[in-house]
Design a protein around this motif. Structure first.
Motif, short mmCIF file in Angstrom:
data_model
loop_
_atom_site.label_atom_id
_atom_site.label_comp_id
_atom_site.label_asym_id
_atom_site.label_seq_id
_atom_site.Cartn_x
_atom_site.Cartn_y
_atom_site.Cartn_z
N SER A 20 0.87 -1.18 0.00
CA SER A 20 0.00 0.00 0.00
C SER A 20 0.90 1.22 0.00
O SER A 20 1.90 1.27 0.72
N SER A 21 0.54 2.19 -0.82
CA SER A 21 1.42 3.35 -0.98
C SER A 21 0.60 4.57 -1.38
O SER A 21 -0.57 4.47 -1.76
N LEU A 22 1.24 5.72 -1.28
CA LEU A 22 0.66 6.96 -1.77
C LEU A 22 1.24 7.26 -3.14
O LEU A 22 2.45 7.15 -3.36
N GLY A 112 -4.19 7.04 -2.86
CA GLY A 112 -3.77 5.74 -2.35
C GLY A 112 -3.85 4.66 -3.42
O GLY A 112 -4.74 4.67 -4.28
N ARG A 142 -8.95 1.74 6.01
CA ARG A 142 -7.85 2.16 6.87
C ARG A 142 -7.24 0.99 7.63
O ARG A 142 -6.03 0.88 7.78
N THR A 145 -5.14 -1.39 5.08
CA THR A 145 -4.06 -0.88 4.24
C THR A 145 -2.94 -0.21 5.02
O THR A 145 -1.83 -0.08 4.52
N LEU A 147 -2.83 2.89 5.66
CA LEU A 147 -2.72 4.28 5.21
C LEU A 147 -3.47 5.16 6.21
O LEU A 147 -4.66 5.41 6.07
N TRP A 150 -5.50 9.21 5.50
CA TRP A 150 -6.41 8.64 4.51
C TRP A 150 -6.65 9.60 3.35
O TRP A 150 -7.14 10.71 3.53
N PRO A 151 -6.31 9.17 2.12
CA PRO A 151 -6.48 10.03 0.94
C PRO A 151 -7.95 10.20 0.57
O PRO A 151 -8.83 9.49 1.06
N VAL A 154 -8.72 6.12 -3.08
CA VAL A 154 -7.81 4.97 -2.97
C VAL A 154 -8.33 3.88 -3.90
O VAL A 154 -9.53 3.61 -3.94
N GLN A 156 -7.77 -0.22 -4.95
CA GLN A 156 -7.18 -1.51 -4.56
C GLN A 156 -7.40 -2.50 -5.69
O GLN A 156 -8.52 -2.69 -6.15
#
Length: 460
Positions: A20-22, A112, A142, A145, A147, A150-151, A154, A156
């Motif tokens: 998981s990444s930004l 995300g 949340r 992941t 993250l 939280w963006p 996101v 997935q």
């Protein structure tokens, strides 16, 4: 909201988060003279209440030319490129220190992106049918992941053992309404295939700004005033749309095919008007839902009950109501207004179907440009909540299922929403495209028994 208990073994998709990444937008070219000021995005009064997460999941079959690893690379690359024209998606919610209004700080903090795998096959997932507990594992959260910042959006991608995969999308409703989601996915699909941006988003939310001073010219019975707005509001933490809902509900799916819809349209026909498919279907659902909540065997309350009012709320896309000169079709914000239809239980039970369809139609005709401006002004002047006993949310005619990705169209997609008693969701039956509709209904068991009986008896 207390966390959901672990899903039963059959509904456990055994999903593992692999990464998981930004995702950040590409760096802009250096300015010729001075540093560019960071932008804040104004949010209209229609945007302001929608600080909730909307989750959807799209299923794709195996494609030898596009294994899941290739799909992940393409989607992540496309998302990064889209964060230039959709710069607000990489931002975060904030509060204007002067006005106290919620806004988006376009700070480039990132969107995300999550890569996951499931030990199940696609066929095993299909055999489950719709399962909120199962599908929740296919959309980013949340807790799963990691993250924590939280963006606003996101994505997935979850691969299955057989090579099929699911794309789960979670976005704050402030970013997009349903029509905007489709436009975003069209652009995502095009860029994932190394094509161009096919729809240039209009990000100017001032187009639906309130007037100064506000002029509320209609009663707006679709809204209930709570209290005068305080001078300052805060950008509160997003609330998942599934929160605060009753778990003691039974959820069923109902399908109306082309012949069923044609039958309802014929029942709703008058000498002057042939109803649209949406109006006919929505009226049928409203009637069944309202009558399912009363016990028709109780004759003592029948007369009193017949005079009670039922109000249904349903959305209107303002892009089609205001015209492109006022609101471009590429507008990215929330351009929806919930209008209403109202009838007594006596009318719903004994009145002609065509008169109920006409009530629904009149609700749509009510939405003129003056009405929209008055609605926006009312949202700014008062704290309001929806004023109805049924909200019909529709993804049916958006055309999201028709988006063509490099690896093909989704074979199915679902809104991943926790059961809610007063909300019915319409979405397309993908196999039939727009010619059939799926209807998701959640009710207490005793009400569901009556709803099922009414749904089919009133259809005949």
């Amino acid at each position: 909201m207390s966390p959901l208990p672990p899903p039963p073994q059959r509904e456990d998709l055994k999903v593992t988060i692999k990464s998981s990444s930004l995702v950040h937008p590409p760096p802009p070219p250096p300015p010729p003279h001075e540093k560019k000021m960071r932008r804040s995005m104004f949010l209209s009064n229609i945007d302001q209440p929608y600080n909730v997460d909307i989750d959807t999941v799209y299923f794709f079959p195996p494609n030898k030319a596009f294994p899941p690893s290739s799909v992940c690379e393409a989607i992540e690359r496309a998302l990064r490129e889209l964060l230039v024209p959709y710069d607000f998606l990489a931002g975060r919610l904030a509060t204007d220190p002067v006005t106290g209004r919620r806004e988006i700080d376009c700070n480039g903090a990132g969107a995300g992106f999550v890569v996951a795998s499931s030990e199940r096959t696609f066929e095993e997932v299909r055999e489950l049918g719709y399962s909120y507990r199962a599908f929740r594992q296919l959309v980013p959260s949340r807790s799963s992941t990691g993250l924590h910042d939280w963006p606003l959006i996101v994505i997935q991608v979850t691969s299955f053992k057989c090579g099929a995969f699911a794309m789960g999308l979670s976005n704050n409703h402030i970013t997009f309404d349903g029509a905007s989601v489709k436009m975003f996915l069209q652009n995502l699909a095009s860029i994932a295939g190394r094509g161009p941006l096919i729809i240039h988003p209009c990000n100017d939310r001032h187009l639906l700004a309130a007037r100064s001073p506000p002029r509320v010219m209609y009663p707006h019975l679709e809204l209930k005033k709570v209290e005068e707005k305080e001078e300052k509001a805060t950008a509160t933490k997003p609330v998942h749309i599934a929160q605060a809902m009753n778990d003691d509900l039974e959820t069923k799916f109902f399908r109306l095919g082309p012949a069923d819809i044609a039958k309802l349209k014929e029942k709703g026909r008058t000498t002057k008007v042939v109803p649209t498919s949406f109006n006919a279907v929505m009226t049928h659902v409203w009637r069944c839902k309202a009558l399912s909540e009363v016990d028709n065997d109780d004759d003592d309350d029948r007369e009193e009950r017949s005079s009670l009012l039922s109000r249904v709320l349903y959305s209107v896309d303002l892009r089609t109501r205001l015209g492109p000169q006022v609101l471009p079709r590429s507008y990215t914000g929330n351009a929806v207004l919930r209008t209403y239809g109202a009838a007594t239980y006596g009318q719903l039970e004994g009145g002609p179907f065509s008169s109920l369809v006409e009530i629904v139609r009149e609700g749509l005709l009510r939405v003129t440009e003056d009405y929209v401006r008055s609605f926006v002004d009312m949202l700014g002047k008062y704290e309001t909540v929806p004023n109805g006993d049924l909200i019909i949310t529709t993804w049916w005619r958006l055309g999201i299922e028709e988006v063509e990705y490099p690896w093909g169209r989704p074979v199915s997609y679902y809104p991943v929403t926790r059961p809610r008693k007063h909300v019915v969701v319409l979405f397309p039956n993908v196999a039939d495209f727009r010619n059939a509709v799926n209807i998701m209904v959640s009710l207490p068991p005793q009400h569901m028994v009556r709803f099922v009986r009414l749904f089919y008896s009133l259809l005949s």
